[in-house]
Design a protein around this motif. Structure first.
Motif, PDB file in Angstrom:
ATOM      1  N   SER A 272     -19.889 -11.594  -4.675  1.00  0.00           N
ATOM      2  CA  SER A 272     -19.724 -10.728  -3.505  1.00  0.00           C
ATOM      3  C   SER A 272     -18.563 -11.280  -2.709  1.00  0.00           C
ATOM      4  CB  SER A 272     -20.998 -10.714  -2.663  1.00  0.00           C
ATOM      5  OG  SER A 272     -20.810  -9.946  -1.485  1.00  0.00           O
ATOM      6  N   VAL A 273     -17.498 -10.506  -2.590  1.00  0.00           N
ATOM      7  CA  VAL A 273     -16.273 -10.971  -1.935  1.00  0.00           C
ATOM      8  C   VAL A 273     -15.924 -10.033  -0.785  1.00  0.00           C
ATOM      9  CG1 VAL A 273     -13.857 -11.631  -2.250  1.00  0.00           C
ATOM     10  CG2 VAL A 273     -15.460 -11.846  -4.157  1.00  0.00           C
ATOM     11  N   GLY A 274     -16.104 -10.493   0.446  1.00  0.00           N
ATOM     12  CA  GLY A 274     -15.713  -9.699   1.604  1.00  0.00           C
ATOM     13  C   GLY A 274     -16.685  -8.610   1.984  1.00  0.00           C
ATOM     14  N   MET A 275     -17.874  -8.606   1.395  1.00  0.00           N
ATOM     15  CA  MET A 275     -18.887  -7.628   1.762  1.00  0.00           C
ATOM     16  C   MET A 275     -19.931  -8.224   2.695  1.00  0.00           C
ATOM     17  SD  MET A 275     -22.296  -7.092   0.807  1.00  0.00           S
ATOM     18  CE  MET A 275     -23.453  -5.759   1.022  1.00  0.00           C
ATOM     19  N   GLY A 298     -30.931 -19.338 -14.351  1.00  0.00           N
ATOM     20  CA  GLY A 298     -29.765 -20.075 -14.808  1.00  0.00           C
ATOM     21  C   GLY A 298     -28.451 -19.433 -14.415  1.00  0.00           C
ATOM     22  N   GLY A 299     -28.520 -18.249 -13.815  1.00  0.00           N
ATOM     23  CA  GLY A 299     -27.314 -17.544 -13.402  1.00  0.00           C
ATOM     24  C   GLY A 299     -26.751 -18.059 -12.097  1.00  0.00           C
ATOM     25  N   VAL A 300     -25.475 -17.765 -11.846  1.00  0.00           N
ATOM     26  CA  VAL A 300     -24.802 -18.227 -10.631  1.00  0.00           C
ATOM     27  C   VAL A 300     -24.330 -17.044  -9.803  1.00  0.00           C
ATOM     28  CG1 VAL A 300     -24.097 -20.496 -11.483  1.00  0.00           C
ATOM     29  CG2 VAL A 300     -22.662 -18.512 -11.949  1.00  0.00           C
ATOM     30  N   PHE A 301     -24.259 -17.278  -8.518  1.00  0.00           N
ATOM     31  CA  PHE A 301     -23.875 -16.256  -7.538  1.00  0.00           C
ATOM     32  C   PHE A 301     -22.823 -16.862  -6.625  1.00  0.00           C
ATOM     33  CE2 PHE A 301     -25.521 -14.074  -3.397  1.00  0.00           C
ATOM     34  CZ  PHE A 301     -24.438 -13.201  -3.391  1.00  0.00           C
ATOM     35  N   LEU A 302     -21.618 -16.266  -6.617  1.00  0.00           N
ATOM     36  CA  LEU A 302     -20.567 -16.702  -5.703  1.00  0.00           C
ATOM     37  C   LEU A 302     -20.514 -15.737  -4.527  1.00  0.00           C
ATOM     38  CD1 LEU A 302     -17.174 -18.260  -6.397  1.00  0.00           C
ATOM     39  CD2 LEU A 302     -17.295 -16.383  -4.768  1.00  0.00           C
ATOM     40  N   ASN A 303     -20.813 -16.245  -3.354  1.00  0.00           N
ATOM     41  CA  ASN A 303     -20.801 -15.437  -2.129  1.00  0.00           C
ATOM     42  C   ASN A 303     -19.608 -15.859  -1.278  1.00  0.00           C
ATOM     43  OD1 ASN A 303     -22.252 -13.460  -0.447  1.00  0.00           O
ATOM     44  ND2 ASN A 303     -22.364 -15.151   1.007  1.00  0.00           N
ATOM     45  N   HIS A 304     -18.703 -14.918  -1.037  1.00  0.00           N
ATOM     46  CA  HIS A 304     -17.446 -15.188  -0.334  1.00  0.00           C
ATOM     47  C   HIS A 304     -17.467 -14.355   0.953  1.00  0.00           C
ATOM     48  CE1 HIS A 304     -12.767 -15.244  -0.503  1.00  0.00           C
ATOM     49  NE2 HIS A 304     -13.087 -14.487   0.541  1.00  0.00           N
ATOM     50  N   GLY A 305     -17.537 -15.023   2.116  1.00  0.00           N
ATOM     51  CA  GLY A 305     -17.638 -14.264   3.354  1.00  0.00           C
ATOM     52  C   GLY A 305     -17.108 -15.015   4.564  1.00  0.00           C
ATOM     53  N   ILE A 306     -16.771 -14.258   5.592  1.00  0.00           N
ATOM     54  CA  ILE A 306     -16.259 -14.811   6.849  1.00  0.00           C
ATOM     55  C   ILE A 306     -17.425 -15.321   7.680  1.00  0.00           C
ATOM     56  CG2 ILE A 306     -14.977 -14.282   8.968  1.00  0.00           C
ATOM     57  CD1 ILE A 306     -13.582 -12.042   7.393  1.00  0.00           C
ATOM     58  N   ALA A 307     -17.188 -16.412   8.397  1.00  0.00           N
ATOM     59  CA  ALA A 307     -18.203 -16.998   9.277  1.00  0.00           C
ATOM     60  C   ALA A 307     -17.582 -17.281  10.635  1.00  0.00           C
ATOM     61  CB  ALA A 307     -18.746 -18.296   8.672  1.00  0.00           C
ATOM     62  N   ASN A 308     -18.434 -17.306  11.664  1.00  0.00           N
ATOM     63  CA  ASN A 308     -17.957 -17.743  12.974  1.00  0.00           C
ATOM     64  C   ASN A 308     -18.454 -19.158  13.249  1.00  0.00           C
ATOM     65  OD1 ASN A 308     -20.656 -17.337  13.531  1.00  0.00           O
ATOM     66  ND2 ASN A 308     -20.357 -15.701  15.005  1.00  0.00           N
ATOM     67  N   ARG A 309     -18.122 -19.675  14.414  1.00  0.00           N
ATOM     68  CA  ARG A 309     -18.474 -21.051  14.751  1.00  0.00           C
ATOM     69  C   ARG A 309     -19.912 -21.147  15.258  1.00  0.00           C
ATOM     70  NH1 ARG A 309     -13.153 -22.771  18.228  1.00  0.00           N
ATOM     71  NH2 ARG A 309     -13.865 -21.019  19.478  1.00  0.00           N
ATOM     72  N   ASP A 350     -21.965 -25.563  -4.258  1.00  0.00           N
ATOM     73  CA  ASP A 350     -20.643 -25.871  -3.719  1.00  0.00           C
ATOM     74  C   ASP A 350     -20.342 -24.957  -2.545  1.00  0.00           C
ATOM     75  OD1 ASP A 350     -17.933 -27.382  -4.457  1.00  0.00           O
ATOM     76  OD2 ASP A 350     -17.387 -25.342  -3.875  1.00  0.00           O
ATOM     77  N   VAL A 351     -19.670 -25.504  -1.541  1.00  0.00           N
ATOM     78  CA  VAL A 351     -19.203 -24.722  -0.385  1.00  0.00           C
ATOM     79  C   VAL A 351     -17.756 -25.103  -0.130  1.00  0.00           C
ATOM     80  CG1 VAL A 351     -19.537 -24.164   2.050  1.00  0.00           C
ATOM     81  CG2 VAL A 351     -21.521 -24.712   0.627  1.00  0.00           C
ATOM     82  N   GLU A 352     -16.864 -24.116  -0.131  1.00  0.00           N
ATOM     83  CA  GLU A 352     -15.438 -24.378   0.077  1.00  0.00           C
ATOM     84  C   GLU A 352     -14.877 -23.454   1.150  1.00  0.00           C
ATOM     85  OE1 GLU A 352     -11.208 -24.759  -2.409  1.00  0.00           O
ATOM     86  OE2 GLU A 352     -12.978 -23.912  -3.398  1.00  0.00           O
ATOM     87  N   SER A 353     -14.222 -24.047   2.119  1.00  0.00           N
ATOM     88  CA  SER A 353     -13.554 -23.255   3.161  1.00  0.00           C
ATOM     89  C   SER A 353     -12.157 -22.862   2.697  1.00  0.00           C
ATOM     90  CB  SER A 353     -13.456 -24.069   4.457  1.00  0.00           C
ATOM     91  OG  SER A 353     -12.575 -23.422   5.367  1.00  0.00           O
ATOM     92  N   LEU A 354     -11.813 -21.592   2.914  1.00  0.00           N
ATOM     93  CA  LEU A 354     -10.462 -21.083   2.620  1.00  0.00           C
ATOM     94  C   LEU A 354      -9.797 -20.574   3.900  1.00  0.00           C
ATOM     95  CD1 LEU A 354     -11.126 -19.076  -0.685  1.00  0.00           C
ATOM     96  CD2 LEU A 354     -10.439 -21.456  -0.442  1.00  0.00           C
ATOM     97  N   GLN A 408     -16.357 -19.807   0.341  1.00  0.00           N
ATOM     98  CA  GLN A 408     -16.901 -19.460  -0.957  1.00  0.00           C
ATOM     99  C   GLN A 408     -18.079 -20.392  -1.215  1.00  0.00           C
ATOM    100  OE1 GLN A 408     -13.918 -19.518  -4.046  1.00  0.00           O
ATOM    101  NE2 GLN A 408     -13.060 -17.554  -3.427  1.00  0.00           N
ATOM    102  N   THR A 409     -19.258 -19.810  -1.349  1.00  0.00           N
ATOM    103  CA  THR A 409     -20.474 -20.571  -1.594  1.00  0.00           C
ATOM    104  C   THR A 409     -20.970 -20.266  -2.998  1.00  0.00           C
ATOM    105  OG1 THR A 409     -21.084 -20.427   0.750  1.00  0.00           O
ATOM    106  CG2 THR A 409     -22.815 -21.036  -0.794  1.00  0.00           C
ATOM    107  N   LEU A 410     -21.136 -21.298  -3.804  1.00  0.00           N
ATOM    108  CA  LEU A 410     -21.631 -21.125  -5.164  1.00  0.00           C
ATOM    109  C   LEU A 410     -23.111 -21.497  -5.209  1.00  0.00           C
ATOM    110  CD1 LEU A 410     -20.586 -20.281  -7.970  1.00  0.00           C
ATOM    111  CD2 LEU A 410     -20.389 -22.715  -8.509  1.00  0.00           C
ATOM    112  N   LEU A 411     -23.929 -20.530  -5.595  1.00  0.00           N
ATOM    113  CA  LEU A 411     -25.379 -20.684  -5.629  1.00  0.00           C
ATOM    114  C   LEU A 411     -25.875 -20.526  -7.058  1.00  0.00           C
ATOM    115  CD1 LEU A 411     -26.067 -18.224  -2.665  1.00  0.00           C
ATOM    116  CD2 LEU A 411     -25.909 -20.713  -2.500  1.00  0.00           C
ATOM    117  N   VAL A 412     -26.973 -21.175  -7.382  1.00  0.00           N
ATOM    118  CA  VAL A 412     -27.551 -21.055  -8.719  1.00  0.00           C
ATOM    119  C   VAL A 412     -29.035 -20.753  -8.614  1.00  0.00           C
ATOM    120  CG1 VAL A 412     -28.027 -23.536  -8.972  1.00  0.00           C
ATOM    121  CG2 VAL A 412     -27.746 -22.124 -11.008  1.00  0.00           C
TER     122      VAL A 412
END
Length: 434
Positions: A272-275, A298-309, A350-354, A408-412
């Protein structure tokens, strides 16, 4: 009569210059200047990154008297003022103004000055009015209205300033000289690597936009890919592009809400990217629970989203973005979304800030939009063009100063006995073209 009008205009010039110095004088004027309706420049006529153009004697009154973000934005949308040059630079000026008039007394004093300026002529409504949604917040029907309001503007309008794949989310830059097409392809490939896609797998893209990721994953990673969106024009263009590249046997995009997916639908990987910004804080448990149900063990889910402080309190008043850009959009801190994911049963890998990548992406979009202003007006009106110019410039500033972030948060969904069946290192993420 002419002498009276000249005198009145002269007083408006004098008062406007006084107010500009009062509100914006000092260091602010190093990067942003102003030009009045009669050609007078403040603080001088030296070139600066940005120039605020006041288009009539009552412009400053229209801009500042409401004392709200929306009031200032609407003065720009209705051409009470314009900005030549770098619109992002003006946002630091607005921050400085907010600090100066942060008390009731200061606001009253400022209003007293502003009321001495003429009110200005009436405004003509544009094609894009404030969003007026109906129904329960984040119900399926209301979410459809919100997505339609933002995305169903015009595919042609978006194609003018997005990259060739029409990726409407944060790109991934190797360096500042990367062009937008390269950086967006980097992002798509990086996501596929994080998901560790393998031939024969089935990928679900939640909020797939114009289908760039599902097409890329099928072409380069030999997977079957399904995308869902609530925008019919997006789905139609995405499916046309899928047909054009000969992937109809492995790719498809449907107009569908993630909550309406069938009980038997199961996927090897989710993205999910930007939703995520459309979900709503109260529905985070529903969102992650549905993702869990759609994902095979065993599947992975990449969640990509904007966050505030953390600590950012939502305003009781509707923001410019809520009224004109993303109605019902909600941002939460990354800690809130991680908690909701973990409570559902996901393991956070994994959690990565872009954050800095998104500031760069938005600047590319703004420059490209500004460069095709005349073409854009073939598809939208001037007010709509200004909504996107203002929104994207302000967002770039928000990411620059850290008011906004994107993760980008990678979940399993771990398999039996807690096995993820994933490599012990991330070395494969960085191999190859990146």
């Amino acid at each position: 009569m002419a002498d009276m009008q000249t005198g009145s205009s002269g007083r408006a010039v004098e008062l406007t210059l006084h107010l500009l110095q009062k509100f914006f004088g000092g260091k602010s004027a190093e990067n942003v200047g102003a030009r009045l309706w009669d050609g007078t420049c403040w603080p001088d006529d030296h070139p600066r990154p940005a120039t605020i153009v006041l288009n009539h004697p009552g412009a400053l009154r229209r801009m500042l008297l409401p004392g709200t973000q929306v009031g200032l934005a609407e003065a720009y949308l209705h051409n009470d003022f314009d900005v030549e040059g770098d619109l992002e630079a003006v946002y630091s000026l607005a921050d400085g103004l907010a600090q100066q008039v942060n008390s009731v007394l200061a606001k009253l004093r400022a209003a007293g000055y502003l009321l001495k300026l003429p009110p200005g002529a009436g405004r003509k409504p544009g094609k894009r009015g404030p969003a007026r949604l109906e129904g329960k917040l984040h119900s399926l029907e209301r979410d459809r209205q919100a997505v339609t309001y933002h995305y169903d503007v015009s595919n042609d309008f978006y194609s003018l300033w997005l990259d060739r794949r029409m990726a409407y989310s944060c790109a991934y830059f190797q360096g500042p000289n990367d062009d937008l097409d390269c950086a967006q392809e980097n992002k798509l490939d990086y996501i596929c690597r994080k998901l560790r896609l393998r031939p024969g797998q089935h990928l679900l893209d939640i909020g797939c936009g114009w289908g760039g990721l599902v097409i890329y994953a099928a072409q380069h990673y030999d997977v079957a890919a399904t995308g869902i969106t609530l925008s019919r024009p997006q789905a139609d263009l995405a499916n046309a592009r899928i047909t054009e590249v000969g992937l109809s046997d492995r790719c498809r995009v449907q107009v569908r809400d993630y909550r309406a997916m069938g009980e038997s639908d199961r996927y090897d990987a989710l993205v999910s990217v930007g939703m995520f910004e459309h979900v709503g804080a109260k529905l985070l448990p529903v969102y992650f629970a549905r993702a869990w149900e759609l994902l095979k063990p065993g599947g992975v889910f990449l969640n990509h989203g904007i966050a505030n402080r953390v600590g950012e309190k939502p305003s009781s008043k509707r923001s410019f973005s809520d009224l004109y850009v993303f109605p019902d959009g909600e941002l939460t801190p990354i800690s809130t979304s991680l908690l909701a994911a973990e409570e559902t049963g996901f393991e956070v890998l994994d959690v990565e800030s872009l954050r800095e990548h998104y500031a760069m992406t938005l600047r590319h979009w703004v420059r490209r939009l500004e460069a095709c202003h005349d073409q854009a007006l073939q598809y939208v009106d001037e007010l709509t063009y200004r909504v996107w110019r203002l929104f994207m410039s302000g967002s770039a500033y928000g990411f620059k100063v850290g008011r906004l972030d994107v993760y980008q948060t990678l979940l399993v969904r771990s398999g039996a006995g807690g096995q993820s069946c994933l490599p012990l290192t991330r070395a494969d993420w960085y191999a190859g073209k990146l």
